[in-house]
Design an enzyme around this catalytic site. Structure first.
Site, mmCIF file in Angstrom:
data_model
loop_
_atom_site.group_PDB
_atom_site.id
_atom_site.type_symbol
_atom_site.label_atom_id
_atom_site.label_comp_id
_atom_site.label_asym_id
_atom_site.label_seq_id
_atom_site.Cartn_x
_atom_site.Cartn_y
_atom_site.Cartn_z
ATOM 1 N N MET A 169 0.819 -1.240 0.102
ATOM 2 C CA MET A 169 0.037 -0.049 0.248
ATOM 3 C C MET A 169 0.814 1.235 -0.006
ATOM 4 O O MET A 169 0.386 2.242 0.427
ATOM 5 C CB MET A 169 -1.078 -0.045 1.048
ATOM 6 C CG MET A 169 -1.968 -1.126 1.126
ATOM 7 S SD MET A 169 -2.906 -1.300 -0.289
ATOM 8 C CE MET A 169 -4.161 -0.194 -0.197
ATOM 9 N N HIS B 58 -5.262 -4.447 -8.563
ATOM 10 C CA HIS B 58 -5.957 -3.273 -7.988
ATOM 11 C C HIS B 58 -7.461 -3.741 -7.883
ATOM 12 O O HIS B 58 -7.883 -4.266 -8.717
ATOM 13 C CB HIS B 58 -5.750 -2.199 -8.810
ATOM 14 C CG HIS B 58 -6.314 -0.790 -8.477
ATOM 15 N ND1 HIS B 58 -5.911 -0.073 -7.392
ATOM 16 C CD2 HIS B 58 -7.635 -0.290 -8.661
ATOM 17 C CE1 HIS B 58 -6.806 0.888 -7.043
ATOM 18 N NE2 HIS B 58 -7.855 0.850 -7.867
ATOM 19 N N GLU C 124 2.973 6.179 -13.169
ATOM 20 C CA GLU C 124 1.597 6.956 -12.875
ATOM 21 C C GLU C 124 0.750 5.739 -12.101
ATOM 22 O O GLU C 124 0.668 4.870 -12.441
ATOM 23 C CB GLU C 124 0.801 7.224 -13.890
ATOM 24 C CG GLU C 124 -0.490 8.099 -13.812
ATOM 25 C CD GLU C 124 -1.071 8.504 -14.976
ATOM 26 O OE1 GLU C 124 -2.360 8.943 -14.846
ATOM 27 O OE2 GLU C 124 -0.650 8.358 -16.141
#
Ligand code: GAR
Length: 208
Positions: free
Chosen positions: A92, A111, A145
């Site tokens: 995380m 995810h 990203e």
């Protein structure tokens, strides 16, 4: 069969880790888990690894002066295990660009949403609040990203009226265990690659 050395990064309960451990132990998944690395010393996934006789390593953020400094140490810790694949199974932390670039094409993440929907946290509640009819999970290659890397595989589940986010999370988690081990199997069998920014399976771009 030649087994691919992998390292699994976790922060929590480690049910995805358990699915990988079980699939590797049964011979279904041709990987050797060289180490499980956690940023949280109390992550229950560490106990799962220990029970399976897998080396565990903990690297807490405490004591590092920056994200970049932590990530340099994390990179060294991982590379010392000589993995061919780094698996983020509920890890995380946000990762710095140099760390991600270093492992580009050999680091995958799961995810709990149907990306590109609901990047970030609290995905299940956000899917419910948005009135989505379905939810799911996505395995993708990791790029700088966040939650934006080339997608490898998704699974979908319905959202039922009155679902709590815990109920939905449990439904999604079952699917996570299926698709994560499948993606790792593809990679371990050299069927899955990142080529010029595209995820390819058996030489063909994966379209999701
Ligand atoms: C999983 O739902 C995984 O998709 C999610 O954390 C959970 C870990 O569960 N990961 C993320 O949200 C990453 N941004 P687990 O520890 O039981 O495998």
């Amino acid at each position: 069969m030649v087994k691919m050395p992998i390292v699994v990064l976790i922060s929590g309960g480690g049910t995805n880790l358990q699915a990988i451990i079980d699939a590797a132990a049964s011979g279904e998944l041709p990987v050797t888990i060289e180490a499980v690395v956690s940023d949280k010393p109390n992550a229950y996934g560490l106990e799962r690894a220990q029970k399976a006789g897998i080396k565990t390593l903990t690297l807490e953020y405490k004591g590092f002066e920056s994200r970049e400094a932590y990530d340099v140490a994390l990179q060294q810790l991982i590379e010392a295990q000589s993995p061919q694949l780094v698996v983020l199974a509920g890890f995380m932390r946000i990762l710095s660009a140099p760390f991600v670039e270093h492992f580009l094409g050999r680091m995958i993440n799961i995810h709990p949403s149907l990306l590109p929907k609901h990047r970030g946290l609290n995905t299940h509640q956000r899917a419910i609040d948005a009135g989505d009819g379905e939810a799911g999970c996505t395995v993708h290659f990791v790029v700088p990203e966040i939650d934006a890397g080339p997608m490898i595989i998704q699974a979908r589940v319905p959202i039922h009226d009155g679902d709590s986010s815990d109920e939905l999370a449990a439904r999604v988690l079952k699917q996570e265990h299926q698709i994560f081990t499948r993606a790792i199997d593809w990679f371990a069998n050299s069927r899955l690659r990142l080529v010029d920014g595209d995820a390819q399976l058996d030489g063909k771009n994966i379209e999701i």
